[in-house]
Write a protein that holds these residues in place. Sequence first.
Motif, PDB file in Angstrom:
ATOM      1  N   CYS A 227      -4.809  17.088  -6.966  1.00  0.00           N
ATOM      2  CA  CYS A 227      -6.139  17.245  -6.378  1.00  0.00           C
ATOM      3  C   CYS A 227      -6.973  15.972  -6.506  1.00  0.00           C
ATOM      4  O   CYS A 227      -7.877  15.738  -5.712  1.00  0.00           O
ATOM      5  CB  CYS A 227      -6.861  18.439  -6.987  1.00  0.00           C
ATOM      6  N   PHE A 228      -6.695  15.138  -7.513  1.00  0.00           N
ATOM      7  CA  PHE A 228      -7.388  13.860  -7.640  1.00  0.00           C
ATOM      8  C   PHE A 228      -6.660  12.742  -6.884  1.00  0.00           C
ATOM      9  O   PHE A 228      -7.266  11.737  -6.518  1.00  0.00           O
ATOM     10  CB  PHE A 228      -7.532  13.470  -9.110  1.00  0.00           C
ATOM     11  N   SER A 229      -5.363  12.927  -6.675  1.00  0.00           N
ATOM     12  CA  SER A 229      -4.579  11.903  -5.986  1.00  0.00           C
ATOM     13  C   SER A 229      -4.937  11.805  -4.507  1.00  0.00           C
ATOM     14  O   SER A 229      -4.948  10.715  -3.940  1.00  0.00           O
ATOM     15  CB  SER A 229      -3.087  12.206  -6.094  1.00  0.00           C
ATOM     16  N   VAL A 230      -5.228  12.947  -3.889  1.00  0.00           N
ATOM     17  CA  VAL A 230      -5.511  12.952  -2.449  1.00  0.00           C
ATOM     18  C   VAL A 230      -6.755  12.126  -2.116  1.00  0.00           C
ATOM     19  O   VAL A 230      -6.710  11.293  -1.207  1.00  0.00           O
ATOM     20  CB  VAL A 230      -5.608  14.402  -1.921  1.00  0.00           C
TER      21      VAL A 230
ATOM     22  N   ALA B  48      -6.852   8.686   0.116  1.00  0.00           N
ATOM     23  CA  ALA B  48      -7.751   8.515   1.261  1.00  0.00           C
ATOM     24  C   ALA B  48      -8.546   7.213   1.118  1.00  0.00           C
ATOM     25  O   ALA B  48      -8.712   6.472   2.089  1.00  0.00           O
ATOM     26  CB  ALA B  48      -8.685   9.708   1.374  1.00  0.00           C
ATOM     27  N   LEU B  49      -9.016   6.909  -0.091  1.00  0.00           N
ATOM     28  CA  LEU B  49      -9.720   5.654  -0.334  1.00  0.00           C
ATOM     29  C   LEU B  49      -8.782   4.458  -0.138  1.00  0.00           C
ATOM     30  O   LEU B  49      -9.167   3.453   0.449  1.00  0.00           O
ATOM     31  CB  LEU B  49     -10.294   5.646  -1.753  1.00  0.00           C
TER      32      LEU B  49
ATOM     33  N   TYR C 170       0.813  -1.211   0.000  1.00  0.00           N
ATOM     34  CA  TYR C 170       0.000   0.000   0.000  1.00  0.00           C
ATOM     35  C   TYR C 170       0.853   1.270   0.000  1.00  0.00           C
ATOM     36  O   TYR C 170       0.490   2.251  -0.641  1.00  0.00           O
ATOM     37  CB  TYR C 170      -0.972  -0.012   1.179  1.00  0.00           C
ATOM     38  N   VAL C 171       1.982   1.266   0.691  1.00  0.00           N
ATOM     39  CA  VAL C 171       2.870   2.438   0.668  1.00  0.00           C
ATOM     40  C   VAL C 171       3.453   2.629  -0.728  1.00  0.00           C
ATOM     41  O   VAL C 171       3.554   3.761  -1.226  1.00  0.00           O
ATOM     42  CB  VAL C 171       3.974   2.298   1.739  1.00  0.00           C
TER      43      VAL C 171
ATOM     44  N   ALA D 202       3.618   5.701  -5.702  1.00  0.00           N
ATOM     45  CA  ALA D 202       3.530   5.748  -7.157  1.00  0.00           C
ATOM     46  C   ALA D 202       2.395   6.642  -7.627  1.00  0.00           C
ATOM     47  O   ALA D 202       2.534   7.367  -8.624  1.00  0.00           O
ATOM     48  CB  ALA D 202       3.351   4.334  -7.709  1.00  0.00           C
ATOM     49  N   LEU D 203       1.297   6.638  -6.911  1.00  0.00           N
ATOM     50  CA  LEU D 203       0.162   7.492  -7.269  1.00  0.00           C
ATOM     51  C   LEU D 203       0.510   8.964  -7.099  1.00  0.00           C
ATOM     52  O   LEU D 203       0.127   9.800  -7.919  1.00  0.00           O
ATOM     53  CB  LEU D 203      -1.050   7.123  -6.406  1.00  0.00           C
TER      54      LEU D 203
END
Length: 142
Positions: A51-54, A58-59, A35-36, A41-42
């Motif tokens: 703004c879409f990565s955050v 969170a998901l 997950y890290v 990578a994201l």
Amino acid sequence: MLQPLIKLLPITAASCARAQLHPSQFAHVMLTILYVTVAWALLFLSPVPFCFSVPLIALLLYEYRKLFNSISSKHSELIIPFDGDVIYNQQTHRYCYSPIVTPWVMLVVLMKGKGGRLTVVIWCDSCTPEQFKNLARVIHSR
């Protein structure tokens, strides 16, 4: 006279393999690394705007916590006989197949109820080494 030769034969006299399963530290470490790495990578390698990565991170964190808690709460018993039904958590299931059997992890797919499936992941540190070897031996012989 034949006793030393008999001990060399790969035969087991057990009628089933029994294991007391508990949470795996190895699974926790591997899950955390996975997950890290995906979050890193994201954020830094993907062309997705920040703004879409955050929200995606969170998901990802929510799913990580849910999976981490489900791994942490697994204390169970697994009994796999050479023939017949498998007993997992005092419930009888029909053995389906084991697609993965490695020295580190085993995956056992059981059929429950009407068409339902139950996948049991057994890590090498989920039980004692003797229990893990016996489970692998019984699974290979089925």
